[in-house]
Design an enzyme around this catalytic site. Structure first.
Site, PDB file in Angstrom:
ATOM      1  CB  ALA A  71      -1.018  -0.493   1.509  1.00  0.00           C
ATOM      2  CE1 TYR A  72       5.911   5.124   2.685  1.00  0.00           C
ATOM      3  CE2 TYR A  72       7.408   3.879   1.480  1.00  0.00           C
ATOM      4  CZ  TYR A  72       7.127   4.612   2.133  1.00  0.00           C
ATOM      5  OH  TYR A  72       8.299   5.904   2.434  1.00  0.00           O
ATOM      6  N   GLY A  73       4.115   1.384  -0.870  1.00  0.00           N
ATOM      7  CA  GLY A  73       4.781   1.405  -2.457  1.00  0.00           C
ATOM      8  C   GLY A  73       3.350   1.845  -3.919  1.00  0.00           C
TER       9      GLY A  73
END
Length: 259
Positions: free
Chosen positions: A163-165
């Site tokens: 999700a961060y990426g």
């Protein structure tokens, strides 16, 4: 603005009013100290106002100009208010370093919760969108420059922080779109994409998933993580007039890890 002579200015950011989010620690705190040393009048923003006050005190004690405003990057109204306050402090805004980020609990794609996805969207994507629009409203009169903090994780597969990426990759896209949109108004927009950096967030990840830092060393041709100031140096250059023809760039600061 272009500078065709060969003179060396008093500081890379001399005379500029610059707003910095996520300024209470890590890359943001390093940027606060560096930008002030390079002549900028900095307005620092973060939720941790106690930490901001200490950094403001350090900068002022060294002869620099610094002020602090609170901001919650999960709250669009708070972001708008913080940017507006930054503009009020010096009557203008010449540069902005949108650096705040929410870390993700490491885990696989299928184990990432809706709550975590929403948090990543809110802080690592929407907050930058909101901030850029507010910042540009203050820059239109005289031009300016914006730098967003992306990540190496937004340039390639990121299976343990999906999700961060994903949100960082989305940030790259809106950075490029913003650059094209606002270039005719004299506003440049770029992003930096750090690799492993010796910040508190990286230490937290390593505690949650032991071996993250060691893996970063192994994956980086330079064999080490970046120091926060090394990343801030790239942001400072992009905000300066020396980068006057650079816009829409996603600049790696990763010791060759993404090559």
């Amino acid at each position: 603005m272009t500078n065709d002579d060969n003179s060396t200015p008093a500081g890379l950011l001399a005379g500029k009013a610059v707003f910095i989010t996520g300024a209470s620690r890590g890359i943001g705190a390093a940027a606060a100290r560096l930008f002030a040393a390079e002549g900028a009048a900095v307005v620092l923003a973060a939720r941790s106002t106690g930490a901001l006050d200490r950094i403001v005190g350090e900068i002022r004690a060294s002869g620099g100009i610094a002020d602090a405003v609170p901001v919650d990057l999960a709250d669009s109204a708070s972001i708008g208010a913080a940017v507006a306050k930054a503009g009020e402090v010096h009557g203008r805004l010449d540069g902005a370093f949108n650096n705040g980020a929410a870390g993700q609990e490491p885990g696989s794609l299928e184990s990432t919760s809706d709550v975590d996805i929403e948090r990543q969207f809110t802080v690592n994507f929407r907050a930058h969108w909101t901030a850029m629009n507010a910042e540009v409203a203050l820059m239109r009169a005289g031009g300016g420059a914006i730098v967003n903090t992306s990540s190496i994780g937004g340039r390639r597969a990121n299976p343990v922080l999906p999700a961060y990426g994903a949100m960082k990759r989305g940030l790259n896209s809106i950075t490029e779109s913003a650059a094209v949109t606002w270039a005719p108004e004299g506003i440049r927009v770029n992003a930096i994409a750090p690799g492993g950096t010796a910040t508190e967030m990286m230490l937290d990840w390593d505690k949650a998933t032991p071996g993250v830092i060691e893996a970063n060393y192994a994956a980086t041709p330079m064999g080490r993580m970046a120091e926060p100031r090394e990343v801030a140096e790239v942001a400072a250059w992009l905000l300066s007039d020396r980068a006057s023809m650079v816009t829409g760039a996603i600049v790696p600061v990763d010791g060759g890890a993404g090559a």
